[in-house]
Design a protein around this motif. Structure first.
Motif, PDB file in Angstrom:
ATOM      1  N   ALA A   1       0.816  -1.210   0.000  1.00 29.42           N
ATOM      2  CA  ALA A   1       0.000   0.000   0.000  1.00 29.42           C
ATOM      3  C   ALA A   1       0.852   1.264   0.000  1.00 29.42           C
ATOM      4  O   ALA A   1       0.541   2.229  -0.697  1.00 29.42           O
ATOM      5  N   GLU A   2       1.944   1.259   0.752  1.00 21.01           N
ATOM      6  CA  GLU A   2       2.761   2.460   0.891  1.00 21.01           C
ATOM      7  C   GLU A   2       3.400   2.893  -0.426  1.00 21.01           C
ATOM      8  O   GLU A   2       3.370   4.058  -0.793  1.00 21.01           O
ATOM      9  N   SER A   3       3.955   1.942  -1.152  1.00 20.74           N
ATOM     10  CA  SER A   3       4.623   2.265  -2.422  1.00 20.74           C
ATOM     11  C   SER A   3       3.710   2.059  -3.625  1.00 20.74           C
ATOM     12  O   SER A   3       4.099   2.369  -4.738  1.00 20.74           O
ATOM     13  N   ASP A   4       2.513   1.511  -3.402  1.00 19.37           N
ATOM     14  CA  ASP A   4       1.514   1.269  -4.446  1.00 19.37           C
ATOM     15  C   ASP A   4       2.104   0.465  -5.610  1.00 19.37           C
ATOM     16  O   ASP A   4       2.077   0.874  -6.761  1.00 19.37           O
ATOM     17  N   ARG A   5       2.658  -0.681  -5.261  1.00 20.16           N
ATOM     18  CA  ARG A   5       3.223  -1.578  -6.269  1.00 20.16           C
ATOM     19  C   ARG A   5       2.893  -3.015  -5.917  1.00 20.16           C
ATOM     20  O   ARG A   5       2.520  -3.321  -4.784  1.00 20.16           O
TER      21      ARG A   5
END
Length: 73
Positions: A28-32
């Motif tokens: 979720a944090e880096s959206d990958r």
């Protein structure tokens, strides 16, 4: 998945014949999305394009293409 008691991602697992297990993890944090093979080795990383989640954990709306590794008839 959680980090410091906060949701941070979602794990997807595909169980296939012959004890093959393929996994993908959405961070979720880096959206990958991180893709792992049956040996738990990362073989691909994809960034998700489009609007961010603005700190809200949502299931990513991504179309994943699955290619067969089986070359039988």
């Amino acid at each position: 998945m959680s980090r410091s008691n906060r949701p941070c991602g979602i794990e997807y697992t595909l169980l296939a014949p012959r004890s093959v297990r393929l996994s993908a993890i959405w961070e979720a944090e880096s959206d990958r999305i991180l893709f792992y093979d049956q040996n738990l080795e990362r073989f691909q990383t994809n960034a998700i394009t489009g609007p961010g989640t603005d700190g809200i954990l949502e299931r990513p709306k991504v179309k994943l293409e699955v290619k067969s590794l089986w070359k039988g008839k």
